[in-house]
Write a protein that holds these residues in place. Structure first.
Motif, PDB file in Angstrom:
ATOM      1  N   UNK A 156       0.822  -1.208   0.000  1.00 33.86           N
ATOM      2  CA  UNK A 156       0.000   0.000   0.000  1.00 33.86           C
ATOM      3  C   UNK A 156       0.862   1.266   0.000  1.00 33.86           C
ATOM      4  N   UNK A 157       2.075   1.155   0.532  1.00 28.26           N
ATOM      5  CA  UNK A 157       2.996   2.302   0.530  1.00 28.26           C
ATOM      6  C   UNK A 157       3.385   2.632  -0.912  1.00 28.26           C
ATOM      7  N   UNK A 158       3.691   1.619  -1.704  1.00 28.26           N
ATOM      8  CA  UNK A 158       4.058   1.854  -3.104  1.00 28.26           C
ATOM      9  C   UNK A 158       2.887   2.453  -3.879  1.00 28.26           C
ATOM     10  N   UNK A 159       1.685   1.938  -3.636  1.00 25.04           N
ATOM     11  CA  UNK A 159       0.509   2.507  -4.312  1.00 25.04           C
ATOM     12  C   UNK A 159       0.323   3.973  -3.921  1.00 25.04           C
ATOM     13  N   UNK A 160       0.496   4.275  -2.633  1.00 25.40           N
ATOM     14  CA  UNK A 160       0.356   5.649  -2.162  1.00 25.40           C
ATOM     15  C   UNK A 160       1.419   6.544  -2.791  1.00 25.40           C
ATOM     16  N   UNK A 161       2.670   6.082  -2.809  1.00 19.45           N
ATOM     17  CA  UNK A 161       3.740   6.890  -3.401  1.00 19.45           C
ATOM     18  C   UNK A 161       3.453   7.198  -4.872  1.00 19.45           C
TER      19      UNK A 161
ATOM     20  N   UNK B 103       1.521  10.267  -5.042  1.00 20.14           N
ATOM     21  CA  UNK B 103       2.170  11.461  -4.521  1.00 20.14           C
ATOM     22  C   UNK B 103       3.370  11.924  -5.350  1.00 20.14           C
ATOM     23  N   UNK B 104       3.975  11.024  -6.095  1.00 24.22           N
ATOM     24  CA  UNK B 104       5.152  11.352  -6.888  1.00 24.22           C
ATOM     25  C   UNK B 104       4.824  11.115  -8.364  1.00 24.22           C
ATOM     26  N   UNK B 105       4.509  12.180  -9.105  1.00 25.46           N
ATOM     27  CA  UNK B 105       4.012  12.031 -10.469  1.00 25.46           C
ATOM     28  C   UNK B 105       4.997  11.368 -11.438  1.00 25.46           C
ATOM     29  N   UNK B 106       6.284  11.389 -11.125  1.00 24.81           N
ATOM     30  CA  UNK B 106       7.291  10.787 -12.001  1.00 24.81           C
ATOM     31  C   UNK B 106       7.405   9.278 -11.789  1.00 24.81           C
TER      32      UNK B 106
ATOM     33  N   UNK C 253      15.210   5.979  -3.834  1.00 25.38           N
ATOM     34  CA  UNK C 253      15.447   7.403  -3.596  1.00 25.38           C
ATOM     35  C   UNK C 253      14.329   7.989  -2.741  1.00 25.38           C
ATOM     36  N   UNK C 254      13.089   7.704  -3.103  1.00 24.95           N
ATOM     37  CA  UNK C 254      11.941   8.217  -2.343  1.00 24.95           C
ATOM     38  C   UNK C 254      12.010   7.727  -0.900  1.00 24.95           C
ATOM     39  N   UNK C 255      12.283   6.448  -0.733  1.00 30.96           N
ATOM     40  CA  UNK C 255      12.368   5.883   0.618  1.00 30.96           C
ATOM     41  C   UNK C 255      13.489   6.558   1.410  1.00 30.96           C
ATOM     42  N   UNK C 256      14.633   6.768   0.774  1.00 32.00           N
ATOM     43  CA  UNK C 256      15.756   7.420   1.454  1.00 32.00           C
ATOM     44  C   UNK C 256      15.379   8.832   1.892  1.00 32.00           C
ATOM     45  N   UNK C 257      14.747   9.585   0.991  1.00 31.03           N
ATOM     46  CA  UNK C 257      14.372  10.963   1.330  1.00 31.03           C
ATOM     47  C   UNK C 257      13.354  11.000   2.464  1.00 31.03           C
ATOM     48  N   UNK C 258      12.351  10.130   2.409  1.00 29.96           N
ATOM     49  CA  UNK C 258      11.288  10.148   3.412  1.00 29.96           C
ATOM     50  C   UNK C 258      11.721   9.519   4.733  1.00 29.96           C
ATOM     51  N   UNK C 259      12.345   8.363   4.671  1.00 26.74           N
ATOM     52  CA  UNK C 259      12.640   7.604   5.891  1.00 26.74           C
ATOM     53  C   UNK C 259      13.981   7.958   6.519  1.00 26.74           C
ATOM     54  N   UNK C 260      15.000   8.167   5.701  1.00 25.27           N
ATOM     55  CA  UNK C 260      16.332   8.401   6.250  1.00 25.27           C
ATOM     56  C   UNK C 260      16.658   9.888   6.419  1.00 25.27           C
TER      57      UNK C 260
END
Length: 133
Positions: free
Chosen positions: A23-28, A31-34, A57-64
């Motif tokens: 569900x996280x991937x579906x949500x992303x 939220x991220x048009x690219x 990259x998205x996970x790194x920016x959000x989580x880390x």
């Protein structure tokens, strides 16, 4: 030779590879048009190697790094997805508003503490999801 399947990874396989829920991937995706994995006629998603790089990259920016979704989108727009995926540090301008970074980042919490807090948050979200079902 790449061990990546030619067809790509199904959403469950991609989620496991990244350590997140489907569900996280579906949500992303919303939220991220690219972020545009290939969809079959039957609406199944298949993530290619480039898609997984973008998801990492998205996970790194959000989580880390503690970005909010809006802040991550702005950061990607500002520096370019290809530049950020190289993993090289980029000069980060001071955030113009407090909404660009999550509160933990702006409060001066170090990287280790932020990772622990993010892990706790993910655990709580998983528990919440279980309780909702």
């Amino acid at each position: 030779m790449s061990l990546f399947p030619e067809r790509g990874l199904k959403i469950g396989e991609a989620a496991r590879a990244l350590g997140v829920e489907t569900y996280v991937l579906r949500f992303w995706e919303t939220q991220f048009p690219f972020l545009k994995p290939r969809h079959t006629r039957t609406k199944h998603r298949f993530y290619q190697e480039k898609d997984l790089d973008v998801l990492r990259l998205i996970k790194r920016l959000l989580h880390d790094e503690g970005f909010t979704i809006a802040g991550a989108n702005k950061h990607i727009k500002e520096f370019g997805i290809d530049t950020l995926m190289t993993g090289k540090p980029v000069a980060k301008p001071a955030p113009s508003s407090s909404s660009e970074r999550a509160p933990a980042q702006s409060a001066g919490i170090d990287g280790h503490a932020r990772r622990v807090l993010n892990e706790v948050r993910r655990d709580l979200q998983s528990i919440h999801k279980i309780l909702e079902d």
